[in-house]
Design an enzyme around this catalytic site. Structure first.
Site, PDB file in Angstrom:
ATOM      1  N   TYR A 144       1.396  10.999  -8.604  1.00 52.46           N
ATOM      2  CA  TYR A 144       1.801  11.924  -7.547  1.00 52.46           C
ATOM      3  C   TYR A 144       2.656  11.146  -6.552  1.00 52.46           C
ATOM      4  O   TYR A 144       2.304  10.036  -6.156  1.00 52.46           O
ATOM      5  CB  TYR A 144       0.565  12.486  -6.834  1.00 52.46           C
ATOM      6  CG  TYR A 144       0.881  13.412  -5.679  1.00 52.46           C
ATOM      7  CD1 TYR A 144       1.434  14.672  -5.899  1.00 52.46           C
ATOM      8  CD2 TYR A 144       0.614  13.027  -4.360  1.00 52.46           C
ATOM      9  CE1 TYR A 144       1.715  15.532  -4.832  1.00 52.46           C
ATOM     10  CE2 TYR A 144       0.885  13.878  -3.294  1.00 52.46           C
ATOM     11  CZ  TYR A 144       1.434  15.125  -3.535  1.00 52.46           C
ATOM     12  OH  TYR A 144       1.710  15.967  -2.487  1.00 52.46           O
ATOM     13  N   ASP A 239       5.600   3.138  -5.885  1.00 57.65           N
ATOM     14  CA  ASP A 239       5.063   4.019  -4.856  1.00 57.65           C
ATOM     15  C   ASP A 239       3.701   3.467  -4.463  1.00 57.65           C
ATOM     16  O   ASP A 239       2.703   3.678  -5.156  1.00 57.65           O
ATOM     17  CB  ASP A 239       4.959   5.453  -5.378  1.00 57.65           C
ATOM     18  CG  ASP A 239       4.408   6.403  -4.325  1.00 57.65           C
ATOM     19  OD1 ASP A 239       4.046   5.913  -3.231  1.00 57.65           O
ATOM     20  OD2 ASP A 239       4.346   7.615  -4.591  1.00 57.65           O
ATOM     21  N   LYS A 267       0.049   6.379   4.546  1.00 60.59           N
ATOM     22  CA  LYS A 267      -1.403   6.255   4.703  1.00 60.59           C
ATOM     23  C   LYS A 267      -1.797   5.067   5.587  1.00 60.59           C
ATOM     24  O   LYS A 267      -1.683   5.160   6.796  1.00 60.59           O
ATOM     25  CB  LYS A 267      -2.067   6.251   3.318  1.00 60.59           C
ATOM     26  CG  LYS A 267      -1.789   7.613   2.650  1.00 60.59           C
ATOM     27  CD  LYS A 267      -2.356   7.866   1.295  1.00 60.59           C
ATOM     28  CE  LYS A 267      -2.002   9.307   0.912  1.00 60.59           C
ATOM     29  NZ  LYS A 267      -1.725   9.539  -0.488  1.00 60.59           N
TER      30      LYS A 267
HETATM   31  C1  LIG Z   1      -0.441  10.525  -0.701  1.00 62.03           C
HETATM   32  C2  LIG Z   1       0.621  10.056  -1.575  1.00 62.03           C
HETATM   33  C3  LIG Z   1       1.965  10.451  -1.391  1.00 62.03           C
HETATM   34  C4  LIG Z   1       2.359  11.495  -0.387  1.00 62.03           C
HETATM   35  O1  LIG Z   1       2.121  11.095   0.931  1.00 62.03           O
HETATM   36  P1  LIG Z   1       2.047  12.220   2.072  1.00 62.03           P
HETATM   37  O2  LIG Z   1       1.891  11.433   3.327  1.00 62.03           O
HETATM   38  O3  LIG Z   1       0.866  13.071   1.722  1.00 62.03           O
HETATM   39  O4  LIG Z   1       3.306  12.987   2.021  1.00 62.03           O
HETATM   40  C5  LIG Z   1       2.937   9.877  -2.171  1.00 62.03           C
HETATM   41  N1  LIG Z   1       2.620   8.973  -3.107  1.00 62.03           N
HETATM   42  C6  LIG Z   1       1.358   8.578  -3.339  1.00 62.03           C
HETATM   43  C7  LIG Z   1       1.068   7.541  -4.374  1.00 62.03           C
HETATM   44  C8  LIG Z   1       0.309   9.115  -2.595  1.00 62.03           C
HETATM   45  O5  LIG Z   1      -0.943   8.753  -2.854  1.00 62.03           O
END
Ligand SMILES: *Cc1c(COP(=O)(O)O)cnc(C)c1O
Length: 429
Positions: A144, A239, A267
């Site tokens: 994701y 990511d 995060k």
């Molecule tokens: C949470 C997450 C996102 C998206 O971040 P948001 O702050 O919710 O937009 C993108 N990549 C990864 C791996 C994530 O865990």
């Protein structure tokens, strides 16, 4: 457990917010029942509006690695806040943040702050396309990367065929540009590059998959992706919105010794405030406006209050032994859960990487997305609710990772393992 006030709020919310929530997984749809509404949070605990206390293994989906409402983070925010909430001109904390990020993550020679992980990944693929002059993006099943159009795409019928939209509203023409691979499959990646390598701008990957429960890379897999990208002139994008500052101080790239071209964060770097960032090679980052032609901007980017929360959190995680202790705690928890399940006659397996873990209702090791989705979701649902009733909050979906914070100690872990003894029995059909 009484949930009267949460129930009343959810009834009101459902008439005004789609599904009663501002982000889908919060609605408990994949486990059934209703979400509880938070009143406050403290250390390893969430306290709901009805006064119920839960040991929290989500930590706001990742940011709260130092525990909820950490006094040093709250003090930093309170102090900065008094000088104003947003300026719209540069401020010193942005520079300190950039210095901190580039020091902790050496592959990032320059960074750009944004406001969410989604913004970071969207911006990173624009940069990859702009810098390479190519259009195709490669992603992996089960990973994701936020809710950008290019990521809401699933594999077409053949493995190497064009992607298809995974949500109404995503144009087919855009989905065509996203190619999807099975994570941890060496040959599939090689074949795709042999077929389409010259069109691929970048490969974006969660180096440890944390959005299909928790799946670790096979030995050499990330290096294989690195080699393919280098050979074909595509950019490797890690990511690390979830894994950054969670699986090691320098993220998964430090843990596995791989240097990506670009990285995305979110995060933890916001410490609970809305923050994201992307960074990487200087020659690439210099192509971002205003030093280069690739446009990307943000009214609230580098917000001083958000920078203060992030910097205070990044200071806490640099304490000596911080990650060693987290890793020990995670093993203590996962070993305890495996023992309790065995005693209850329930088959589970766990995957772990420092402060994140996955719990699967299966008797086999889980190394692929197909294996993660083949687990007993019904058993997870029953287990989830049985744990919730005993004051332990796990992610309300069988396809999410769990997180520990530095505030999860012996008391919380013992309570969790004790609760699981009965919960595993209830999880049996
Ligand atoms: C949470 C997450 C996102 C998206 O971040 P948001 O702050 O919710 O937009 C993108 N990549 C990864 C791996 C994530 O865990």
């Amino acid at each position: 457990m009484n949930h009267t006030l949460s129930h009343d709020l959810f009834v009101r919310a459902q008439t005004l917010l789609p599904g009663g929530v501002n982000s889908p997984v919060r609605a408990f749809k994949s486990v059934g029942g209703e979400p509880f509404f938070a009143q406050r949070a403290e250390g390893a605990y969430l306290i709901d509006v009805d006064g119920n206390r839960y040991v929290d293994y989500i930590g706001s989906w990742g940011p709260m690695i130092a525990g909820h409402a950490h006094p040093q983070v709250l003090d930093a925010v309170a102090q900065v806040m008094r000088d104003g909430l947003s300026f719209g001109v540069p401020n010193a904390l942005e520079v300190t943040m950039a210095e901190t990020l580039t020091r902790l993550v050496p592959s990032c020679e320059m960074v750009r702050m944004v406001n969410s992980g989604t913004e970071a990944t969207l911006s990173a693929i624009r940069l990859a396309r702009g810098a390479t002059g190519r259009n195709k993006i490669v992603k992996f099943e089960g990973c994701y990367h936020g809710h950008g159009d290019s990521f809401l795409v699933k594999a077409g019928s053949g493995m190497l065929t064009l992607g298809v939209p995974d949500s109404p509203g995503v144009p087919k023409a855009l989905a065509d540009l996203t190619l999807t691979l099975p994570y941890n499959d060496f040959d599939a990646a090689t074949q795709l590059f042999e077929l389409a390598g010259a069109d691929i701008a970048g490969v974006i990957v969660e180096p440890i998959v944390g959005n299909a429960n928790c799946i670790l890379p096979r030995d050499g897999y990330l290096q294989h992706l690195r080699d393919l990208c280098t050979r074909y002139g595509a950019l490797l994008i890690f990511d690390e919105v979830m894994t950054g500052f969670r699986v090691a101080l320098g993220g998964a790239q430090q843990r596995y010794g791989i240097t990506p071209d670009l990285s995305t964060f979110g995060k933890i770097i916001g410490g609970g405030m809305p923050v994201g960032a992307y960074g990487g090679r200087r020659d690439l980052m210099q192509q971002i406006a205003p030093s280069g032609p690739i446009y990307q901007a943000g009214t609230l980017s580098g917000n001083p209050v958000a920078m203060a929360a992030g910097l205070a959190t990044l200071a806490l995680i640099q304490a000596p032994g911080f990650y060693e202790k987290l890793e020990r705690r995670t093993h203590q928890l996962c070993d305890g859960l495996e023992d309790a399940a065995r005693e209850a006659g329930v088959a589970i397996t766990t995957n772990r990487s420092c402060a994140m873990f996955g719990l699967f209702f299966t008797d086999r090791n889980v190394e692929t997305f197909a294996e993660a989705t083949a687990c007993d979701v019904g058993a997870f649902r029953r287990f989830f609710h049985a744990m919730l009733r005993r004051g332990v909050y796990l992610a309300p979906s069988a396809y999410e990772a769990g997180f520990l914070s530095s505030m999860h100690g012996d008391i919380e872990i013992s309570h969790t393992i004790e609760a699981s003894r009965e919960a595993f029995r209830e999880a049996r059909a």
